[in-house]
Design a protein around this motif. Structure first.
Motif, short mmCIF file in Angstrom:
data_model
loop_
_atom_site.label_atom_id
_atom_site.label_comp_id
_atom_site.label_asym_id
_atom_site.label_seq_id
_atom_site.Cartn_x
_atom_site.Cartn_y
_atom_site.Cartn_z
N GLN A 146 0.84 -1.21 0.00
CA GLN A 146 0.00 0.00 0.00
C GLN A 146 0.87 1.25 0.00
O GLN A 146 1.68 1.45 0.90
CB GLN A 146 -0.91 0.01 1.24
N SER A 147 0.67 2.10 -1.02
CA SER A 147 1.44 3.33 -1.11
C SER A 147 0.52 4.55 -1.10
O SER A 147 -0.69 4.42 -0.88
CB SER A 147 2.30 3.30 -2.39
N TYR A 148 1.10 5.70 -1.31
CA TYR A 148 0.33 6.96 -1.25
C TYR A 148 0.98 7.96 -2.21
O TYR A 148 2.18 7.90 -2.47
CB TYR A 148 0.33 7.48 0.20
N ILE A 149 0.18 8.90 -2.69
CA ILE A 149 0.64 9.87 -3.69
C ILE A 149 1.82 10.73 -3.21
O ILE A 149 2.59 11.28 -4.02
CB ILE A 149 -0.53 10.75 -4.19
N ILE A 184 6.15 -14.92 -9.41
CA ILE A 184 5.63 -14.13 -8.29
C ILE A 184 5.53 -12.67 -8.76
O ILE A 184 6.52 -12.10 -9.23
CB ILE A 184 6.54 -14.24 -7.05
N ARG A 185 4.34 -12.10 -8.66
CA ARG A 185 4.12 -10.72 -9.08
C ARG A 185 4.16 -9.79 -7.88
O ARG A 185 3.82 -10.19 -6.77
CB ARG A 185 2.76 -10.60 -9.79
N VAL A 186 4.60 -8.55 -8.12
CA VAL A 186 4.69 -7.57 -7.02
C VAL A 186 4.09 -6.25 -7.51
O VAL A 186 4.55 -5.69 -8.52
CB VAL A 186 6.16 -7.33 -6.59
N ASN A 187 3.06 -5.78 -6.83
CA ASN A 187 2.38 -4.55 -7.23
C ASN A 187 2.02 -3.72 -6.00
O ASN A 187 2.04 -4.22 -4.88
CB ASN A 187 1.08 -4.89 -7.99
N ALA A 188 1.68 -2.46 -6.27
CA ALA A 188 1.24 -1.57 -5.18
C ALA A 188 -0.10 -0.94 -5.54
O ALA A 188 -0.40 -0.72 -6.72
CB ALA A 188 2.27 -0.48 -4.94
N ILE A 189 -0.86 -0.64 -4.50
CA ILE A 189 -2.02 0.22 -4.64
C ILE A 189 -1.59 1.58 -4.09
O ILE A 189 -0.94 1.64 -3.04
CB ILE A 189 -3.20 -0.30 -3.75
N SER A 190 -1.92 2.65 -4.79
CA SER A 190 -1.72 3.99 -4.22
C SER A 190 -3.11 4.50 -3.85
O SER A 190 -3.89 4.91 -4.71
CB SER A 190 -1.03 4.91 -5.23
N GLU A 226 -13.08 -0.18 -1.20
CA GLU A 226 -12.61 0.03 -2.58
C GLU A 226 -11.15 -0.40 -2.72
O GLU A 226 -10.76 -0.99 -3.73
CB GLU A 226 -12.83 1.49 -2.98
N VAL A 227 -10.36 -0.10 -1.70
CA VAL A 227 -8.96 -0.55 -1.72
C VAL A 227 -8.94 -2.08 -1.60
O VAL A 227 -8.14 -2.75 -2.26
CB VAL A 227 -8.15 0.09 -0.57
N GLY A 228 -9.86 -2.61 -0.80
CA GLY A 228 -9.95 -4.07 -0.63
C GLY A 228 -10.22 -4.77 -1.95
O GLY A 228 -9.55 -5.75 -2.30
N ASP A 229 -11.15 -4.24 -2.71
CA ASP A 229 -11.50 -4.89 -3.98
C ASP A 229 -10.38 -4.75 -5.02
O ASP A 229 -10.12 -5.68 -5.79
CB ASP A 229 -12.81 -4.30 -4.53
N ALA A 230 -9.70 -3.60 -5.03
CA ALA A 230 -8.59 -3.41 -5.99
C ALA A 230 -7.41 -4.31 -5.62
O ALA A 230 -6.74 -4.88 -6.50
CB ALA A 230 -8.16 -1.95 -6.01
N THR A 243 2.60 -6.85 -13.34
CA THR A 243 3.56 -6.81 -12.24
C THR A 243 4.38 -5.53 -12.31
O THR A 243 4.52 -4.92 -13.38
CB THR A 243 4.46 -8.07 -12.21
N GLY A 244 4.89 -5.10 -11.16
CA GLY A 244 5.69 -3.88 -11.10
C GLY A 244 4.85 -2.62 -11.22
O GLY A 244 5.37 -1.53 -11.47
N GLU A 245 3.55 -2.74 -11.02
CA GLU A 245 2.62 -1.64 -11.26
C GLU A 245 2.21 -0.93 -9.96
O GLU A 245 2.15 -1.55 -8.90
CB GLU A 245 1.35 -2.23 -11.93
N VAL A 246 1.91 0.37 -10.09
CA VAL A 246 1.30 1.11 -8.98
C VAL A 246 -0.08 1.55 -9.46
O VAL A 246 -0.20 2.36 -10.39
CB VAL A 246 2.14 2.35 -8.58
N LEU A 247 -1.11 0.98 -8.86
CA LEU A 247 -2.49 1.24 -9.28
C LEU A 247 -3.14 2.24 -8.33
O LEU A 247 -3.22 1.98 -7.12
CB LEU A 247 -3.26 -0.09 -9.26
N HIS A 248 -3.58 3.38 -8.88
CA HIS A 248 -4.17 4.41 -8.02
C HIS A 248 -5.65 4.12 -7.74
O HIS A 248 -6.44 3.96 -8.68
CB HIS A 248 -4.05 5.79 -8.68
N VAL A 249 -5.99 4.07 -6.46
CA VAL A 249 -7.39 3.94 -6.04
C VAL A 249 -7.66 5.20 -5.24
O VAL A 249 -7.57 5.22 -4.01
CB VAL A 249 -7.60 2.67 -5.19
N ASP A 250 -7.90 6.30 -5.94
CA ASP A 250 -7.90 7.62 -5.28
C ASP A 250 -8.95 8.56 -5.86
O ASP A 250 -8.75 9.79 -5.82
CB ASP A 250 -6.50 8.24 -5.40
#
Ligand code: NDP
Length: 257
Positions: A146-149, A184-190, A226-230, A243-250
């Motif tokens: 979990q990341s942030y802008i 193994i994939r690695v991603n972040a939600i912002s 909403e963060v839960g579903d993403a 993979t390697g993605e930062v997906l914004h849920v904002d």
């Protein structure tokens, strides 16, 4: 119960109470049939977690103590997980920490200890966890943080945590490269701002939420569900090519100039 996470074992790290983002994620995963393993640090968090599980009727596969500042605690937790659960399919890294005093005023005033503590807890912890994942994800899997802008732009008062989140997002990319060969994939939600225990530590947090409500394309804030579903999406088969993605849920706030 049938769902897209049936027979998937997922480790969820970072439930402190009912407002935690990790709890929103746990609820989404449970709805889709995942088997959940929880890690906690403080006893107080463990008590809260037990209460939440009881209230919601969720039976965890396992609950394990894990302090991400302590290598021995991390390896003991994952050894226990491997022993009890065998192979796992995903890890939710939803934790961060900074001294409250660093989350106000000027970044220029950041102390060395404050900088190192934020980096250690919030960014290096993902690296340490990802290293363990390799040993327990024998059939591949997905790690989501979990990341942030504040990682990308200057957000008033976010300071040392913004720099830690920048390191976290860069780590997502480097780890995605290293672990991709093991499937193994690695991603972040912002995620946009959400009122949680940690968010209380950021000075002027209510002002940030009000700005989002006024300016974000959706003209509202987002919530834990909403963060839960993403996050569920990034853990599921549906995101298998990502993979390697930062997906914004904002609510779209990041597209504004
Ligand atoms: P919470 O306070 O609910 O959760 C933070 C969690 O971090 C707690 O469970 C805490 O456990 C855990 N933690 C901190 N240090 C350690 C450690 N050394 N070892 C193990 N666990 C640790 O806040 P959120 O749900 O808001 O935070 C979750 C993630 O979401 C964080 O990465 C945060 O930066 C990120 N995020 C939050 C946003 C928001 O507005 N709330 C927006 C965007 C991202 P314990 O209490 O047991 O120590």
């Amino acid at each position: 119960m049938s769902g897209m996470m049936n027979n998937k074992k997922i480790v969820v790290m970072g439930v402190a109470n009912e407002r935690s983002i990790a709890w929103g994620i746990a609820k989404s995963l449970h709805r889709e049939g995942a088997q959940l393993i929880f890690t906690y640090r403080k006893e107080r968090s463990f008590e809260k977690l037990k209460g939440l599980l009881e209230q919601t009727g969720i039976t965890p596969l396992l609950t394990v103590s894990c302090d991400v500042l302590d290598d021995e605690s991390i390896s003991a937790a994952f050894a226990h997980i491997k022993e009890q659960a065998g192979s796992i399919d995903g890890i939710v890294h939803s934790l961060a920490f900074s001294d409250k005093d660093e989350l106000k005023g000027e970044y220029l005033e950041t102390s060395r200890e404050g900088y190192l503590l934020a980096q250690n807890s919030s960014a290096f912890s993902l690296v340490a966890i990802a290293k363990q994942a390799k040993g327990v994800m024998s059939e591949g899997g997905s790690i989501v943080t979990q990341s942030y802008i504040g990682a990308e732009r200057v957000v008033k008062n976010y300071n040392v945590m913004g720099v830690a989140k920048a390191a976290l997002e860069a780590s997502v990319r480097y780890l995605a490269e290293d672990l991709g060969k093991y499937n193994i994939r690695v991603n972040a939600i912002s995620a946009g701002p959400i009122k949680t225990l940690s968010a209380k530590g950021v000075s002027g947090f209510n002002d940030i939420m009000q700005t989002i409500e006024e300016r974000a394309p959706l003209r509202r804030n987002i919530d834990q569900e909403e963060v839960g579903d993403a996050t569920l999406f990034l853990l599921s088969h549906l995101s298998r090519g990502i993979t390697g993605e930062v997906l914004h849920v904002d609510a779209g706030y990041h597209i504004l100039g």
